[in-house]
Motif scaffolding. Structure first.
Motif, PDB file in Angstrom:
ATOM      1  N   GLY A 179       0.785  -1.227   0.000  1.00  0.00           N
ATOM      2  CA  GLY A 179       0.000   0.000   0.000  1.00  0.00           C
ATOM      3  C   GLY A 179       0.815   1.275   0.000  1.00  0.00           C
ATOM      4  O   GLY A 179       0.251   2.366  -0.122  1.00  0.00           O
ATOM      5  N   ALA A 180       2.140   1.165   0.160  1.00  0.00           N
ATOM      6  CA  ALA A 180       2.967   2.366   0.183  1.00  0.00           C
ATOM      7  C   ALA A 180       3.003   3.047  -1.180  1.00  0.00           C
ATOM      8  O   ALA A 180       3.086   4.274  -1.273  1.00  0.00           O
ATOM      9  N   LEU A 181       2.933   2.242  -2.244  1.00  0.00           N
ATOM     10  CA  LEU A 181       2.947   2.751  -3.612  1.00  0.00           C
ATOM     11  C   LEU A 181       1.909   2.013  -4.434  1.00  0.00           C
ATOM     12  O   LEU A 181       1.602   0.852  -4.165  1.00  0.00           O
ATOM     13  N   ASP A 182       1.412   2.695  -5.457  1.00  0.00           N
ATOM     14  CA  ASP A 182       0.483   2.080  -6.393  1.00  0.00           C
ATOM     15  C   ASP A 182       1.073   2.117  -7.797  1.00  0.00           C
ATOM     16  O   ASP A 182       1.749   3.079  -8.174  1.00  0.00           O
ATOM     17  N   ALA A 183       0.825   1.074  -8.576  1.00  0.00           N
ATOM     18  CA  ALA A 183       1.268   1.075  -9.970  1.00  0.00           C
ATOM     19  C   ALA A 183       0.627   2.249 -10.699  1.00  0.00           C
ATOM     20  O   ALA A 183      -0.560   2.531 -10.528  1.00  0.00           O
ATOM     21  N   GLY A 184       1.434   2.939 -11.488  1.00  0.00           N
ATOM     22  CA  GLY A 184       0.960   4.097 -12.222  1.00  0.00           C
ATOM     23  C   GLY A 184       1.080   5.404 -11.469  1.00  0.00           C
ATOM     24  O   GLY A 184       0.823   6.474 -12.029  1.00  0.00           O
ATOM     25  N   GLU A 185       1.481   5.345 -10.215  1.00  0.00           N
ATOM     26  CA  GLU A 185       1.568   6.553  -9.384  1.00  0.00           C
ATOM     27  C   GLU A 185       2.804   7.375  -9.750  1.00  0.00           C
ATOM     28  O   GLU A 185       3.883   6.847 -10.000  1.00  0.00           O
ATOM     29  N   ASP A 186       2.634   8.698  -9.787  1.00  0.00           N
ATOM     30  CA  ASP A 186       3.756   9.602 -10.041  1.00  0.00           C
ATOM     31  C   ASP A 186       4.624   9.710  -8.794  1.00  0.00           C
ATOM     32  O   ASP A 186       4.111   9.847  -7.679  1.00  0.00           O
ATOM     33  N   TRP A 199       7.158   7.457 -12.912  1.00  0.00           N
ATOM     34  CA  TRP A 199       5.981   6.780 -12.383  1.00  0.00           C
ATOM     35  C   TRP A 199       6.298   5.313 -12.106  1.00  0.00           C
ATOM     36  O   TRP A 199       7.268   4.764 -12.629  1.00  0.00           O
ATOM     37  N   VAL A 200       5.494   4.707 -11.244  1.00  0.00           N
ATOM     38  CA  VAL A 200       5.723   3.329 -10.814  1.00  0.00           C
ATOM     39  C   VAL A 200       5.162   2.371 -11.853  1.00  0.00           C
ATOM     40  O   VAL A 200       3.956   2.351 -12.117  1.00  0.00           O
ATOM     41  N   SER A 201       6.040   1.561 -12.443  1.00  0.00           N
ATOM     42  CA  SER A 201       5.595   0.621 -13.462  1.00  0.00           C
ATOM     43  C   SER A 201       5.447  -0.806 -12.937  1.00  0.00           C
ATOM     44  O   SER A 201       4.709  -1.615 -13.509  1.00  0.00           O
ATOM     45  N   ARG A 202       6.128  -1.126 -11.833  1.00  0.00           N
ATOM     46  CA  ARG A 202       6.037  -2.487 -11.279  1.00  0.00           C
ATOM     47  C   ARG A 202       6.351  -2.449  -9.802  1.00  0.00           C
ATOM     48  O   ARG A 202       7.245  -1.714  -9.364  1.00  0.00           O
ATOM     49  N   ILE A 203       5.618  -3.239  -9.029  1.00  0.00           N
ATOM     50  CA  ILE A 203       5.840  -3.331  -7.586  1.00  0.00           C
ATOM     51  C   ILE A 203       6.044  -4.792  -7.210  1.00  0.00           C
ATOM     52  O   ILE A 203       5.207  -5.639  -7.530  1.00  0.00           O
ATOM     53  N   GLY A 204       7.166  -5.078  -6.552  1.00  0.00           N
ATOM     54  CA  GLY A 204       7.432  -6.426  -6.074  1.00  0.00           C
ATOM     55  C   GLY A 204       7.517  -6.442  -4.562  1.00  0.00           C
ATOM     56  O   GLY A 204       7.248  -5.444  -3.889  1.00  0.00           O
ATOM     57  N   ALA A 205       7.917  -7.576  -4.018  1.00  0.00           N
ATOM     58  CA  ALA A 205       8.015  -7.702  -2.567  1.00  0.00           C
ATOM     59  C   ALA A 205       9.185  -6.905  -2.006  1.00  0.00           C
ATOM     60  O   ALA A 205       9.119  -6.373  -0.889  1.00  0.00           O
ATOM     61  N   THR A 206      10.260  -6.801  -2.790  1.00  0.00           N
ATOM     62  CA  THR A 206      11.458  -6.109  -2.303  1.00  0.00           C
ATOM     63  C   THR A 206      11.933  -5.003  -3.233  1.00  0.00           C
ATOM     64  O   THR A 206      12.842  -4.254  -2.869  1.00  0.00           O
ATOM     65  N   THR A 207      11.350  -4.898  -4.430  1.00  0.00           N
ATOM     66  CA  THR A 207      11.792  -3.891  -5.398  1.00  0.00           C
ATOM     67  C   THR A 207      10.609  -3.193  -6.044  1.00  0.00           C
ATOM     68  O   THR A 207       9.500  -3.732  -6.078  1.00  0.00           O
ATOM     69  N   ALA A 248       9.925  -0.760  -9.738  1.00  0.00           N
ATOM     70  CA  ALA A 248      10.479  -0.252 -10.985  1.00  0.00           C
ATOM     71  C   ALA A 248       9.853   1.102 -11.283  1.00  0.00           C
ATOM     72  O   ALA A 248       8.629   1.255 -11.230  1.00  0.00           O
ATOM     73  N   LEU A 249      10.683   2.079 -11.587  1.00  0.00           N
ATOM     74  CA  LEU A 249      10.251   3.438 -11.902  1.00  0.00           C
ATOM     75  C   LEU A 249      10.602   3.725 -13.351  1.00  0.00           C
ATOM     76  O   LEU A 249      11.751   3.542 -13.767  1.00  0.00           O
ATOM     77  N   THR A 250       9.612   4.168 -14.109  1.00  0.00           N
ATOM     78  CA  THR A 250       9.752   4.275 -15.559  1.00  0.00           C
ATOM     79  C   THR A 250       9.590   5.708 -16.031  1.00  0.00           C
ATOM     80  O   THR A 250       9.000   6.541 -15.341  1.00  0.00           O
ATOM     81  N   ASP A 251      10.110   5.972 -17.257  1.00  0.00           N
ATOM     82  CA  ASP A 251      10.046   7.297 -17.885  1.00  0.00           C
ATOM     83  C   ASP A 251      10.644   8.364 -16.979  1.00  0.00           C
ATOM     84  O   ASP A 251      10.097   9.463 -16.818  1.00  0.00           O
ATOM     85  N   LEU A 252      11.798   8.043 -16.398  1.00  0.00           N
ATOM     86  CA  LEU A 252      12.431   8.988 -15.490  1.00  0.00           C
ATOM     87  C   LEU A 252      12.980  10.188 -16.248  1.00  0.00           C
ATOM     88  O   LEU A 252      13.617  10.041 -17.296  1.00  0.00           O
ATOM     89  N   GLU A 253      12.714  11.357 -15.712  1.00  0.00           N
ATOM     90  CA  GLU A 253      13.241  12.604 -16.262  1.00  0.00           C
ATOM     91  C   GLU A 253      14.047  13.310 -15.190  1.00  0.00           C
ATOM     92  O   GLU A 253      13.607  13.410 -14.036  1.00  0.00           O
ATOM     93  N   LEU A 254      15.219  13.813 -15.573  1.00  0.00           N
ATOM     94  CA  LEU A 254      16.086  14.510 -14.633  1.00  0.00           C
ATOM     95  C   LEU A 254      15.437  15.823 -14.217  1.00  0.00           C
ATOM     96  O   LEU A 254      15.053  16.639 -15.060  1.00  0.00           O
ATOM     97  N   VAL A 255      15.305  16.014 -12.901  1.00  0.00           N
ATOM     98  CA  VAL A 255      14.732  17.259 -12.376  1.00  0.00           C
ATOM     99  C   VAL A 255      15.840  18.215 -11.958  1.00  0.00           C
ATOM    100  O   VAL A 255      15.802  19.404 -12.287  1.00  0.00           O
ATOM    101  N   SER A 256      16.828  17.712 -11.218  1.00  0.00           N
ATOM    102  CA  SER A 256      17.903  18.586 -10.763  1.00  0.00           C
ATOM    103  C   SER A 256      19.101  17.759 -10.328  1.00  0.00           C
ATOM    104  O   SER A 256      18.984  16.578  -9.997  1.00  0.00           O
ATOM    105  N   THR A 257      20.258  18.410 -10.332  1.00  0.00           N
ATOM    106  CA  THR A 257      21.492  17.830  -9.806  1.00  0.00           C
ATOM    107  C   THR A 257      22.114  18.846  -8.878  1.00  0.00           C
ATOM    108  O   THR A 257      22.265  20.010  -9.234  1.00  0.00           O
ATOM    109  N   LEU A 258      22.446  18.409  -7.679  1.00  0.00           N
ATOM    110  CA  LEU A 258      23.002  19.306  -6.678  1.00  0.00           C
ATOM    111  C   LEU A 258      24.228  18.643  -6.090  1.00  0.00           C
ATOM    112  O   LEU A 258      24.136  17.537  -5.551  1.00  0.00           O
ATOM    113  N   GLN A 259      25.370  19.301  -6.209  1.00  0.00           N
ATOM    114  CA  GLN A 259      26.575  18.731  -5.649  1.00  0.00           C
ATOM    115  C   GLN A 259      26.452  18.598  -4.141  1.00  0.00           C
ATOM    116  O   GLN A 259      25.736  19.362  -3.492  1.00  0.00           O
ATOM    117  N   LYS A 260      27.155  17.659  -3.561  1.00  0.00           N
ATOM    118  CA  LYS A 260      26.999  17.350  -2.140  1.00  0.00           C
ATOM    119  C   LYS A 260      27.209  18.576  -1.252  1.00  0.00           C
ATOM    120  O   LYS A 260      26.530  18.749  -0.250  1.00  0.00           O
TER     121      LYS A 260
END
Length: 203
Positions: A41-48, A66-74, A76-88
């Motif tokens: 229940g923490a995540l739903d397939a198709g959720e942004d 968005w979430v494309s697959r949910i397993g017991a331990t993993t 999968a996040l699909t169509d990832l787009e870079l939002v930002s990069t911040l040096q440590k």
């Protein structure tokens, strides 16, 4: 890319819902392995979602997707787009009020016990408040509780700051910090920021 790097998955209205590491990232799909398994229940397939990767080379890297697959331990996040990069060194700190004790040692003198409150903290530094008088280049050795155990840190005092109330706060940077301690602090910041966002939403 990002293989085995620490990461956290967040949902806009609920904050961080999963912490773990990048198991694989290929063709725009990232597989995230959860530290404690995927809570039903923490995540739903198709959720942004937004995923924050703490990359040793690139720093703090954020993606949306968005979430494309949910397993017991993993998941999968699909169509990832870079939002930002911040040096440590630029990563934001999180506000906290954590009482700590340690030993402060000046460059040319013996150490003494010190108590202080950590006002905010990040992976590379902190701001503290204390009634003890500190000077630039003083070193503070202490343990900081992160909720999953304490991490040993050494901090160098950089500057003193007077607050509006007349109290003195000190800006410090961590020195000789091992990479695993940096990762622990990154995870602490992420968890604390998520908890604070959830409390604001509930208030």
């Amino acid at each position: 890319m990002h293989d085995l790097e620490r990461c956290a998955v967040a949902v806009r209205d609920r904050g961080t819902v999963l912490e773990g590491y990048v198991a694989a990232y290929l063709d725009g799909t990232m597989t995230v392995a959860a530290d404690q398994g995927v809570v039903p229940g923490a995540l739903d397939a198709g959720e942004d979602v937004e995923v924050l990767v703490l990359d040793e080379a690139r720093g703090e890297v954020r993606y949306s997707g968005w979430v494309s697959r949910i397993g017991a331990t993993t998941v999968a996040l699909t169509d990832l787009e870079l939002v930002s990069t911040l040096q440590k060194r630029q990563v934001a700190r999180v506000r906290t009020l954590q009482l700590c004790t340690g030993v402060v040692t000046p460059p040319d003198g013996p150490g003494r016990a010190v108590s202080f409150v950590v006002v905010d903290i990040g992976a590379h530094g902190m701001r503290i408040a204390t009634t003890s008088r500190l000077a630039p280049d003083d070193r503070i050795a202490f343990e900081f509780p992160t909720g999953g155990g304490a991490v040993r840190l050494d901090a160098e005092v950089l500057r003193a700051q007077r607050t509006g109330s007349g109290a003195t706060q000190y800006g410090c940077r961590f020195v000789d910090i091992p990479e695993n301690a940096t990762d622990v602090l990154f995870r602490y910041v992420l968890r604390t920021q998520g908890a604070q966002r959830r409390r604001r939403l509930q208030s």
